[in-house]
Design a protein around this motif. Structure first.
Motif, PDB file in Angstrom:
ATOM      1  N   LYS A   1       0.818  -1.204   0.000  1.00 33.53           N
ATOM      2  CA  LYS A   1       0.000   0.000   0.000  1.00 33.53           C
ATOM      3  C   LYS A   1       0.854   1.256   0.000  1.00 33.53           C
ATOM      4  O   LYS A   1       0.352   2.367  -0.221  1.00 33.53           O
ATOM      5  CB  LYS A   1      -0.945   0.036   1.201  1.00 33.53           C
ATOM      6  CG  LYS A   1      -0.263   0.279   2.548  1.00 33.53           C
ATOM      7  CD  LYS A   1      -1.253   0.445   3.682  1.00 33.53           C
ATOM      8  CE  LYS A   1      -2.032  -0.814   3.910  1.00 33.53           C
ATOM      9  NZ  LYS A   1      -2.607  -0.890   5.272  1.00 33.53           N
ATOM     10  N   LEU A   2       2.169   1.118   0.229  1.00 28.71           N
ATOM     11  CA  LEU A   2       3.059   2.277   0.163  1.00 28.71           C
ATOM     12  C   LEU A   2       2.893   3.016  -1.162  1.00 28.71           C
ATOM     13  O   LEU A   2       3.065   4.237  -1.226  1.00 28.71           O
ATOM     14  CB  LEU A   2       4.513   1.843   0.338  1.00 28.71           C
ATOM     15  CG  LEU A   2       5.544   2.976   0.333  1.00 28.71           C
ATOM     16  CD1 LEU A   2       5.414   3.842   1.583  1.00 28.71           C
ATOM     17  CD2 LEU A   2       6.965   2.430   0.228  1.00 28.71           C
ATOM     18  N   SER A   3       2.559   2.286  -2.225  1.00 30.81           N
ATOM     19  CA  SER A   3       2.393   2.921  -3.536  1.00 30.81           C
ATOM     20  C   SER A   3       1.298   3.983  -3.512  1.00 30.81           C
ATOM     21  O   SER A   3       1.376   4.982  -4.242  1.00 30.81           O
ATOM     22  CB  SER A   3       2.089   1.868  -4.600  1.00 30.81           C
ATOM     23  OG  SER A   3       0.897   1.167  -4.297  1.00 30.81           O
ATOM     24  N   VAL A   4       0.267   3.787  -2.680  1.00 32.37           N
ATOM     25  CA  VAL A   4      -0.795   4.788  -2.553  1.00 32.37           C
ATOM     26  C   VAL A   4      -0.224   6.103  -2.034  1.00 32.37           C
ATOM     27  O   VAL A   4      -0.556   7.184  -2.533  1.00 32.37           O
ATOM     28  CB  VAL A   4      -1.909   4.276  -1.612  1.00 32.37           C
ATOM     29  CG1 VAL A   4      -2.883   5.400  -1.258  1.00 32.37           C
ATOM     30  CG2 VAL A   4      -2.646   3.105  -2.245  1.00 32.37           C
TER      31      VAL A   4
ATOM     32  N   THR B   1       9.875  -4.969  -6.475  1.00 34.12           N
ATOM     33  CA  THR B   1       8.454  -4.747  -6.722  1.00 34.12           C
ATOM     34  C   THR B   1       8.195  -3.260  -6.944  1.00 34.12           C
ATOM     35  O   THR B   1       8.913  -2.408  -6.394  1.00 34.12           O
ATOM     36  CB  THR B   1       7.606  -5.247  -5.539  1.00 34.12           C
ATOM     37  OG1 THR B   1       7.918  -4.476  -4.369  1.00 34.12           O
ATOM     38  CG2 THR B   1       7.875  -6.725  -5.276  1.00 34.12           C
ATOM     39  N   PRO B   2       7.175  -2.908  -7.731  1.00 35.06           N
ATOM     40  CA  PRO B   2       6.913  -1.503  -8.048  1.00 35.06           C
ATOM     41  C   PRO B   2       6.711  -0.611  -6.830  1.00 35.06           C
ATOM     42  O   PRO B   2       7.158   0.535  -6.821  1.00 35.06           O
ATOM     43  CB  PRO B   2       5.646  -1.571  -8.904  1.00 35.06           C
ATOM     44  CG  PRO B   2       5.667  -2.925  -9.521  1.00 35.06           C
ATOM     45  CD  PRO B   2       6.288  -3.818  -8.485  1.00 35.06           C
ATOM     46  N   ALA B   3       6.056  -1.123  -5.787  1.00 38.86           N
ATOM     47  CA  ALA B   3       5.745  -0.287  -4.619  1.00 38.86           C
ATOM     48  C   ALA B   3       6.997   0.221  -3.919  1.00 38.86           C
ATOM     49  O   ALA B   3       6.986   1.306  -3.320  1.00 38.86           O
ATOM     50  CB  ALA B   3       4.882  -1.072  -3.636  1.00 38.86           C
ATOM     51  N   PHE B   4       8.104  -0.524  -4.012  1.00 39.55           N
ATOM     52  CA  PHE B   4       9.310  -0.177  -3.248  1.00 39.55           C
ATOM     53  C   PHE B   4      10.501   0.201  -4.134  1.00 39.55           C
ATOM     54  O   PHE B   4      11.554   0.551  -3.607  1.00 39.55           O
ATOM     55  CB  PHE B   4       9.699  -1.353  -2.341  1.00 39.55           C
ATOM     56  CG  PHE B   4       8.650  -1.668  -1.315  1.00 39.55           C
ATOM     57  CD1 PHE B   4       8.557  -0.926  -0.157  1.00 39.55           C
ATOM     58  CD2 PHE B   4       7.748  -2.701  -1.526  1.00 39.55           C
ATOM     59  CE1 PHE B   4       7.580  -1.204   0.792  1.00 39.55           C
ATOM     60  CE2 PHE B   4       6.766  -2.984  -0.590  1.00 39.55           C
ATOM     61  CZ  PHE B   4       6.686  -2.227   0.568  1.00 39.55           C
ATOM     62  N   ARG B   5      10.316   0.140  -5.423  1.00 40.49           N
ATOM     63  CA  ARG B   5      11.435   0.421  -6.317  1.00 40.49           C
ATOM     64  C   ARG B   5      11.904   1.871  -6.159  1.00 40.49           C
ATOM     65  O   ARG B   5      11.121   2.813  -6.260  1.00 40.49           O
ATOM     66  CB  ARG B   5      11.020   0.147  -7.768  1.00 40.49           C
ATOM     67  CG  ARG B   5      12.185   0.081  -8.739  1.00 40.49           C
ATOM     68  CD  ARG B   5      11.732  -0.499 -10.064  1.00 40.49           C
ATOM     69  NE  ARG B   5      11.358  -1.914  -9.933  1.00 40.49           N
ATOM     70  CZ  ARG B   5      10.269  -2.448 -10.461  1.00 40.49           C
ATOM     71  NH1 ARG B   5       9.418  -1.688 -11.113  1.00 40.49           N
ATOM     72  NH2 ARG B   5      10.020  -3.743 -10.318  1.00 40.49           N
ATOM     73  N   GLY B   6      13.184   2.035  -5.828  1.00 42.94           N
ATOM     74  CA  GLY B   6      13.756   3.368  -5.719  1.00 42.94           C
ATOM     75  C   GLY B   6      13.586   4.055  -4.384  1.00 42.94           C
ATOM     76  O   GLY B   6      14.009   5.201  -4.212  1.00 42.94           O
ATOM     77  N   VAL B   7      12.986   3.386  -3.387  1.00 46.86           N
ATOM     78  CA  VAL B   7      12.815   4.030  -2.091  1.00 46.86           C
ATOM     79  C   VAL B   7      14.145   4.075  -1.344  1.00 46.86           C
ATOM     80  O   VAL B   7      15.079   3.317  -1.648  1.00 46.86           O
ATOM     81  CB  VAL B   7      11.766   3.309  -1.207  1.00 46.86           C
ATOM     82  CG1 VAL B   7      10.412   3.285  -1.873  1.00 46.86           C
ATOM     83  CG2 VAL B   7      12.231   1.907  -0.828  1.00 46.86           C
TER      84      VAL B   7
END
Length: 357
Positions: free
Chosen positions: A48-51, A77-83
Motif C-alpha cells: 500500500k506504500l504505492s498509494v 516490486t513496483p511499490a518499493f522500487r527506488g525508495v
C-alpha cells in the motif's frame, strides 16, 4: 429505542459517509506535503506504500526492513522500487517526519507502533492489532495523551458501498437494525496456511477482522458473543480454518463468518444489514455492488428492491487522504480509539484468545 452505544456508532459512521462523498468531488490543492515513512514490508498489505507515493498529500522519506530476505524481495516490486532504505532509528529521527505506516509481520506490529507513538508520530497500523490487548490499549492511551492519530488498516472503511450504507443508517432509512450477516472467505494455499498457524486466532484473526470492524461500527461492542471455531481441512496443520462468531446485542444479532476453504470465496464476501424499514446487501465487498430493499421510498431510492452500482474501488486511497486531513487538523478521526479497542477486544474473543496477555 436504540441503545447509546449504537447511537454513538451510527453518528460516527454518518460523519464518515459525508466525508467520503465530499472527498471525491473536492480536489482542492494540497497543503504542504506530509513526511511519512514505513516500517516493515512483511505484511500482506505492505505494498500500500504505492498509494502514499502516488498521493500529492505525502512525501515518502524512507522504508525500514531489517530482514535482508524480505528487503531484497521488496526491492524488485513496483511499490518499493527506488525508495530510500533506513534503520528504524534513522527513520524516527528524520527531520519533519509526522507519520509512519507499520507494515511488519503481525507479530511485530505492536512493538513498532509503540516505538513510533512514543517518538511522537501518527501511525497507520495494519491489521489485526497484534495479540496483546494490554499493549494495544497502552499504545492508544499514549496516542491520546500526545494527541496522535492511530489509524487501523481495515480495508473496507471507505468502500463506496459501505459509505452509502453509512449514509442510509445516518438518515434512518433502514429503521432499527436487528440483524447483520458478514462473510469473509477465500482458499488459502497450503504454504500460506503454514504461515498463518503462527497465530492462534486462525482465519478469523487474519480475515474476519475486516468485516468485524464494520459490524462494530454499526452496532458497537456486543453484550455477549459465542464462537464456533473449527479445523475442517484434511491437511494436518491444525489451522482454525472454518470460524464463526455470533455477536449478541439487546435488540440485534450479528454473524461474522470466515473460512480458508471456500472456492471463489472472494465473490461471496458480503455485508448484509437488516433493519425494520429495509435491508442493505453488499456483495462482493472487493468490487462492490449493493441490493437495497426498502419498505417505502427514501430520497432517490424507490420502495422495493433495487440494485446500486459503484465505481471501481481502490483500497487505501481514501484512508490515506483522510489521514492527511486529520494530521493537518482539518477534521477529527472518524474511528476513535474506543472503536479500535472494541474491535480488537471482540476479535480476540471471537478467536478464543486471552484478553490479558
Amino acid at each position: 429505542m436504540a441503545d447509546p452505544t449504537r447511537r454513538h456508532a451510527l453518528a460516527q459512521l454518518g460523519a464518515t459517509a459525508l466525508l467520503g462523498s465530499a472527498t471525491a468531488a473536492d480536489p482542492k490543492p494540497c497543503a504542504k506535503r506530509i513526511k511519512v515513512g514505513q516500517i516493515g514490508v512483511g505484511h500482506a498489505h505492505a505494498s500500500k506504500l504505492s498509494v502514499y507515493r502516488d498521493s500529492p498529500d505525502y512525501e515518502v522519506v524512507g522504508v525500514v526492513e531489517p530482514d535482508d530476505a524480505l528487503r531484497k524481495q521488496a526491492e524488485n516490486t513496483p511499490a518499493f522500487r527506488g525508495v530510500k532504505w533506513l534503520t528504524r532509528e534513522q527513520l524516527l529521527n528524520t527531520s519533519g517526519l509526522q507519520a509512519v505506516l507499520v507494515e511488519t509481520r503481525v507479530r511485530d506490529l505492536l512493538d513498532n507502533a509503540e516505538a513510533c507513538v512514543s517518538a511522537g508520530m501518527h501511525v497507520h497500523i495494519d491489521k489485526p492489532a497484534g495479540e496483546s490487548l494490554p499493549q494495544f490499549k497502552r499504545i492508544l492511551d499514549t496516542a491520546a495523551k500526545k494527541k496522535l492519530l492511530v489509524q487501523m488498516g481495515y480495508m473496507y472503511r471507505y468502500n463506496p458501498a459501505v459509505v452509502l450504507l453509512r449514509e442510509f443508517l445516518k438518515k434512518g432509512w433502514l429503521g432499527e437494525v436487528f440483524e447483520i450477516h458478514t462473510v469473509m472467505s477465500k482458499v488459502v494455499p497450503a504454504a500460506q496456511r503454514k504461515q498463518l498457524t503462527e497465530y492462534r486466532g486462525g482465519i478469523q484473526f487474519e480475515l474476519g477482522c475486516h468485516v468485524l470492524d464494520l459490524v462494530i461500527g454499526v452496532l458497537g461492542k456486543p453484550k455477549d458473543m459465542t464462537a464456533f471455531n473449527l479445523h475442517s481441512s484434511t491437511l494436518d496443520d491444525k489451522l482454525l480454518d472454518n470460524m464463526l462468531a455470533v455477536l449478541s446485542y439487546p435488540r440485534a444479532t450479528a454473524s461474522v463468518k470466515a473460512s480458508a476453504l471456500e472456492v471463489e470465496g472472494g465473490d461471496r464476501r458480503h455485508l448484509v444489514v437488516c433493519g425494520s424499514e429495509g435491508t442493505f446487501h453488499i456483495q462482493p465487498l472487493d468490487n462492490p455492488a449493493a441490493r437495497v430493499s426498502l419498505s417505502k421510498a427514501q430520497g432517490e431510492y424507490k420502495k422495493g428492491t433495487q440494485d446500486v452500482k459503484f465505481p471501481k474501488y481502490t483500497r487505501y486511497v481514501e484512508d490515506a487522504a483522510d489521514m492527511a486531513r486529520v494530521i493537518r487538523g482539518e477534521k477529527p478521526t472518524d474511528f476513535p480509539y474506543e472503536h479500535d479497542l472494541a474491535v480488537q477486544e471482540t476479535l480476540l474473543r471471537a478467536c478464543d484468545l486471552p484478553l490479558k496477555e
